[in-house]
Write a protein that holds these residues in place. Structure first.
Motif, PDB file in Angstrom:
ATOM      1  N   GLU A 174      27.350  24.413  30.343  1.00 25.84           N
ATOM      2  CA  GLU A 174      27.065  24.051  28.946  1.00 25.84           C
ATOM      3  C   GLU A 174      28.306  23.496  28.263  1.00 25.84           C
ATOM      4  OE1 GLU A 174      25.430  27.751  27.594  1.00 25.84           O
ATOM      5  OE2 GLU A 174      23.352  27.057  27.875  1.00 25.84           O
ATOM      6  N   SER A 209      20.505  14.662  26.324  1.00 27.74           N
ATOM      7  CA  SER A 209      21.468  14.398  25.261  1.00 27.74           C
ATOM      8  C   SER A 209      20.875  13.437  24.244  1.00 27.74           C
ATOM      9  CB  SER A 209      22.758  13.796  25.847  1.00 27.74           C
ATOM     10  OG  SER A 209      23.670  13.487  24.820  1.00 27.74           O
ATOM     11  N   ARG A 210      21.236  13.653  22.988  1.00 30.39           N
ATOM     12  CA  ARG A 210      20.877  12.711  21.928  1.00 30.39           C
ATOM     13  C   ARG A 210      21.925  12.788  20.836  1.00 30.39           C
ATOM     14  NH1 ARG A 210      18.959  11.894  16.983  1.00 30.39           N
ATOM     15  NH2 ARG A 210      19.015  14.109  16.532  1.00 30.39           N
ATOM     16  N   ALA A 225      28.756  19.968  29.610  1.00 34.36           N
ATOM     17  CA  ALA A 225      27.759  19.088  29.002  1.00 34.36           C
ATOM     18  C   ALA A 225      28.148  18.750  27.564  1.00 34.36           C
ATOM     19  CB  ALA A 225      26.388  19.755  29.042  1.00 34.36           C
ATOM     20  N   HIS A 226      28.622  19.751  26.831  1.00 26.10           N
ATOM     21  CA  HIS A 226      29.058  19.512  25.446  1.00 26.10           C
ATOM     22  C   HIS A 226      30.217  18.518  25.418  1.00 26.10           C
ATOM     23  CE1 HIS A 226      29.960  20.373  21.248  1.00 26.10           C
ATOM     24  NE2 HIS A 226      31.216  20.566  21.591  1.00 26.10           N
ATOM     25  N   GLY A 232      28.853  15.063  25.998  1.00 24.61           N
ATOM     26  CA  GLY A 232      28.159  14.573  24.807  1.00 24.61           C
ATOM     27  C   GLY A 232      29.115  14.124  23.720  1.00 24.61           C
ATOM     28  N   GLU A 268      24.293  15.730  20.674  1.00 26.76           N
ATOM     29  CA  GLU A 268      23.644  17.015  20.943  1.00 26.76           C
ATOM     30  C   GLU A 268      23.241  17.074  22.412  1.00 26.76           C
ATOM     31  OE1 GLU A 268      20.804  18.412  17.701  1.00 26.76           O
ATOM     32  OE2 GLU A 268      20.748  16.227  17.462  1.00 26.76           O
ATOM     33  N   VAL A 269      23.420  18.228  23.030  1.00 26.75           N
ATOM     34  CA  VAL A 269      23.085  18.354  24.448  1.00 26.75           C
ATOM     35  C   VAL A 269      22.340  19.656  24.702  1.00 26.75           C
ATOM     36  CG1 VAL A 269      25.060  16.977  25.229  1.00 26.75           C
ATOM     37  CG2 VAL A 269      25.282  19.454  25.028  1.00 26.75           C
ATOM     38  N   THR A 270      21.503  19.626  25.719  1.00 25.40           N
ATOM     39  CA  THR A 270      20.836  20.825  26.212  1.00 25.40           C
ATOM     40  C   THR A 270      20.877  20.801  27.729  1.00 25.40           C
ATOM     41  OG1 THR A 270      19.314  20.947  24.327  1.00 25.40           O
ATOM     42  CG2 THR A 270      18.684  22.123  26.317  1.00 25.40           C
ATOM     43  N   CYS A 302      18.724   6.452  29.921  1.00 29.29           N
ATOM     44  CA  CYS A 302      20.022   6.317  29.254  1.00 29.29           C
ATOM     45  C   CYS A 302      20.238   4.869  28.815  1.00 29.29           C
ATOM     46  CB  CYS A 302      21.134   6.737  30.207  1.00 29.29           C
ATOM     47  SG  CYS A 302      21.157   8.504  30.583  1.00 29.29           S
ATOM     48  N   MET A 359      20.722  17.749  32.292  1.00 26.11           N
ATOM     49  CA  MET A 359      20.954  17.844  30.856  1.00 26.11           C
ATOM     50  C   MET A 359      20.208  16.743  30.113  1.00 26.11           C
ATOM     51  SD  MET A 359      24.893  16.425  30.477  1.00 26.11           S
ATOM     52  CE  MET A 359      24.790  15.981  28.729  1.00 26.11           C
TER      53      MET A 359
END
Length: 309
Positions: free
Chosen positions: A222, A182-183, A225-226, A229, A186-188, A86, A180
């Motif tokens: 999710e 993140s970029r 996480a969103h 992000g 955007e997160v996964t 990070c 998670m």
């Protein structure tokens, strides 16, 4: 455990050579092209700077305590090398539990109510003396140096260290976490985990982390996480998020306890759980991509003592 898992994962990627510093009191790592031994009398930061300068990319594995992770991250960024962890802003905020609380509240993301210990002590008469409270170092990692008990007990514990602690009401319920990536917003979410935590009188100890034991909560994870992000548009890298889950009048409530801006214990079982190499996913982020391959959600138990089931 995390060190060895990272080296194992990166060692399977073509054209990657691995350099790893090692405290000479610890076992030497395998899956490593070069081990840099560090003794007590050595200048640790000088060695890290030298190895950063010699590398093309760096993945810091360090606790937030005493600003260690932040300082390492800044060194990598200032060197101009590819940072696989990070970025500084995320480490600065999420490596500090008070700044994390303020950030989450500001962005209306559910979290546990928190107080600076000095403020909590000065206003202790206004707090509920019938409930339990938990005190955590503001920059602590894991469950180190935590205190758990009633108002009177915590008041005595904090007498000499209040300036570096945070206090929260102790929350019963399920202890969970999710991993998670993140970029740029955007997160996964990679896994939904249950934390097996043992209470030992006035302390808590993490015994194990069971990856994908909480898949029924994946939609909520999710969403969280969103929200994380969106709250930090330049967010990049792997993070572990600790969540407390409570049931109240038939409804499920989620509160974020901590955001760890680094690899966490869960990473140890992530390759087995995903059936995909998470180190390759980190490199995909560095290449400005978050289009990950399809991955599994296998259930994997990571015991803190070192066993993987």
């Amino acid at each position: 455990m995390m060190r060895d898992a990272v080296l194992r994962d990166f060692s399977t990627i073509a054209d990657v050579q691995l350099i790893c510093p090692r405290d000479i009191r610890l076992p030497s790592p395998s899956h490593c092209d070069e081990v840099v031994n560090i003794a007590y009398e050595d200048d640790l930061w000088e060695i890290w700077q030298r190895e950063i300068d010699a590398a093309d990319a760096v993945l810091p594995l360090a606790p937030e305590s005493n600003g260690t992770l932040l300082r390492l991250t800044q060194m990598v960024e200032q060197s101009g090398k590819l940072l696989l962890g990070c970025h500084t802003e995320a480490v600065r905020i999420f490596g500090d539990k008070w700044l994390t609380f303020q950030h989450l509240k500001r962005h209306q993301i559910p979290t546990a109510e928190s107080f600076l210990a000095l403020d909590w002590l000065n206003q202790s008469d206004a707090f509920d003396s019938s409930i339990e409270w938990i005190a955590k170092p503001i920059d602590g990692a894991g469950a180190e140096a935590m205190y758990l008990g009633d108002l009177a007990y915590l008041t005595s514990c904090l007498a000499s260290c209040a300036d570096s602690y945070l206090v929260q009401p102790f929350m019963d319920g399920l202890s969970a976490s999710f991993c998670m990536l993140s970029r740029a917003g955007e997160v996964t979410v990679l896994s939904a985990n249950q934390q097996h935590i043992l209470r030992q009188q006035k302390h808590l100890k993490l015994q194990a982390c069971e990856l994908n034991a909480m898949l029924e909560h994946m939609p909520a994870f999710e969403l969280l996480a969103h929200q994380i992000g969106i709250s930090m548009p330049n967010l990049f890298g792997y993070m572990g998020v600790d969540v407390q889950i409570q049931q109240n009048q038939g409804k499920t409530h989620y509160a974020i306890l901590d955001i760890n801006p680094r690899l966490t214990t869960s990473y140890v079982g992530l390759h087995q759980a995903m059936q995909v190499n998470p180190a390759s996913c980190l490199l995909s982020l560095a290449n400005q991509e978050l289009q990950l391959p399809a991955f599994a959600h296998q259930r994997v138990m990571v015991n803190i003592e070192g066993a993987l089931n």
